[in-house]
Design an enzyme around this catalytic site. Structure first.
Site: not given
Ligand code: UD1
Ligand code: CA
Length: 460
Positions: A13, A17, A81
């Site tokens: 990601g 923010r 995701g």
């Molecule tokens: C996620 C969890 C949520 C949890 C929270 C804790 C899911 C659907 N939700 O939400 O249940 O409470 O983390 O912090 O998993 N990322 C990728 N590729 C993507 C999307 C995300 O590498 O396509 C990475 C982001 O860079 C980040 C991590 O995954 O390091 C978490 O992603 P983020 O979008 O922040 O998830 P949350 O909405 O916080």
């Molecule tokens: Ca997060």
């Protein structure tokens, strides 16, 4: 039976923010990037495979982690995701048997003990999945974990997809999981994106796996994620407190610790005293008996036993021991100071090697120089090391003394037991046991006044 362990770190990601060009996982915290802090939490589990899932500015993330031995990279070109992110490791893990630990690249305060405990719980209970959870007073924004009294999880629902009733559940998903890879593979490829964000949620695998167990962390600080710079600063405060508490308990005295910062990468031996406004950064090692500060910055340097450093800056340098550095000294660029030396006020030493019991007590610049033992550098001695194009070396051998305000024009060598007269400009080598004086002969003209004064009649 052995339990192979693979790790996937989600680091694709941007971290919108953070309001930064820099990928979120590369923001610094305690002398390491966020994602390096996450990798440090694997210390006790020794995974067989480690895979970082990268996407946003992938080349920069890859370069920043190139030093981590055995780390593999897979690219997630579109961030669809967390489930989609983990799907990207499927080709890399073909034929893998064992467990997959999934870590978020933005959760940097996990303790190695916690990860080890989670993996152990997972293996001992033969779980399909084990999820690190916690009960938060304010769970807003987090996915909620629904489990029974024996911590068996039925599902995880994202905050935005919860009913108002479900939002009362305070048990949150940390985003840290351990999966049985074979069982995960029965559901991971089939995720759907029919949710509020149209993303493939990793959390959706939970309802189709069994048994899935929640493991509450003892210290909720460990699972705080970093989404903005306020949280980054809060995490830094937590990390500083941990590092300093641990050091104090190991035998280091800190005076006003709130004003001191120490990176996680620093080693300090017992019986060191650290005074206020002192900052130790990078790969720095401080040996026993040192007294640092007040007002000192030391980075990527090695300080030998019983050295005193006050109000000074030391970068990329070594002080071998029993040194007295400062006040207001600056050592940089691989300066190596031998045993029992004094580098005093307003002395800068750059890329120079200094022998034992050598002093430069006031107002000097030593650049690209090699000094022997028991040399005394007089106040105002300057190595003129730069001709406008290149740097040149100065050699000053044992027991030599430079007079105040002398300029040593490099390349130049002063032999042993040389005495340089005050104010000398030394442009050629000087042999052992010589005195070198380059002053003009002293002339005193009595009753002298400037000619123009003699030609004028005083106006009054
Ligand atoms: C996620 C969890 C949520 C949890 C929270 C804790 C899911 C659907 N939700 O939400 O249940 O409470 O983390 O912090 O998993 N990322 C990728 N590729 C993507 C999307 C995300 O590498 O396509 C990475 C982001 O860079 C980040 C991590 O995954 O390091 C978490 O992603 P983020 O979008 O922040 O998830 P949350 O909405 O916080
Ligand atoms: Ca997060």
């Amino acid at each position: 039976m052995t339990h192979s362990l693979a790790v996937a770190v989600l680091a694709a990601g941007k971290g919108t923010r953070m309001r930064s060009r820099l990928p979120k996982v590369l923001h610094p915290l305690g002398g390491r990037t966020l994602v390096e802090n996450v990798l440090a939490s694997l210390e006790q589990v020794q995974p067989d495979r480690q895979i970082a899932i990268i996407g946003y500015l992938a080349d920069e993330v890859r370069a920043a982690l190139a030093h981590v031995s055995g780390l593999e990279f897979v690219e997630q070109t579109e961030q669809l995701g967390t489930g989609h992110a983990v799907q990207q490791v499927i080709p890399a893990l073909e034929g893998f048997e064992g467990n997959l630990l999934v870590l978020n690249g933005d959760v940097p305060l996990l303790r190695p003990e916690t990860i080890a405990k989670m993996v152990k719980t997972h293996v001992e209970n033969n779980n399909a999945a084990t999820i690190l959870t916690a009960q938060f007073e304010d769970p807003t924004g987090y996915g909620r974990v629904f489990c029974d009294d024996s911590y068996i999880v039925s599902e995880i629902i994202e905050h935005r997809d919860c009913t108002s009733e479900q939002r009362h559940n305070k048990r949150i998903n940390s985003g840290i999981y351990c999966f049985n890879w074979q069982q995960l593979m029965t559901v991971l490829p089939h995720l759907k994106s029919d949710n509020d964000q149209n993303e493939y949620y990793l959390t959706d695998v939970v309802k189709d796996l069994s048994p899935v167990m929640a493991l509450d962390v003892d210290d909720i600080e460990e699972i705080s994620g970093i989404n903005n710079r306020k949280q980054l600063s809060d995490a830094a405060t937590i990390l500083q407190r941990r590092i300093k508490d641990e050091l104090m308990l190991s035998g280091i005295t800190m005076i006003n610790p709130d004003s001191i910062t120490i990176d996680a990468t620093v080693t300090v031996e017992p019986d060191v005293v650290i005074e206020p406004e002192t900052h130790l950064r990078g790969h720095t090692t401080i040996a026993a008996g040192c007294h640092l500060g007040p007002g000192t910055l030391i980075e990527n340097s090695t300080i030998g036993a019983n050295t005193t450093v006050r109000y000074s800056v030391i970068s990329d340098s070594t002080v071998e021991g029993a040194g007295r550095i400062g006040p207001y000294a600056h050592l940089r660029g691989q300066a190596i100071i031998g045993e029992d030396c004094r580098i005093g006020n307003f002395v800068e030493v750059k890329q120079s090697t200094i022998g034992n019991k050598t002093n430069a007590a006031h107002l000097a610049y030593l650049g690209n120089a090699t000094l022997g033992d028991q040399v005394n550098i007089g106040a105002g001695t300057i190595t003129a090391n730069y001709d406008g194009f290149e740097k040149h070396s100065t050699v000053i051998k044992d027991n030599t003394k430079t007079g105040s305000n002398s300029v040593l024009v490099a390349p130049v060598t002063l032999g042993k037991n040389v005495t340089v007269g005050a104010g000398a400009v030394v442009t050629k080598d000087v042999d052992d046991n010589c005195l070198i004086v380059t002053r003009g002969e002293r002339r005193v003209i009595k009753n002298w006044r400037p000619r123009f004064v003699n030609n004028k009649t005083a106006k009054k």
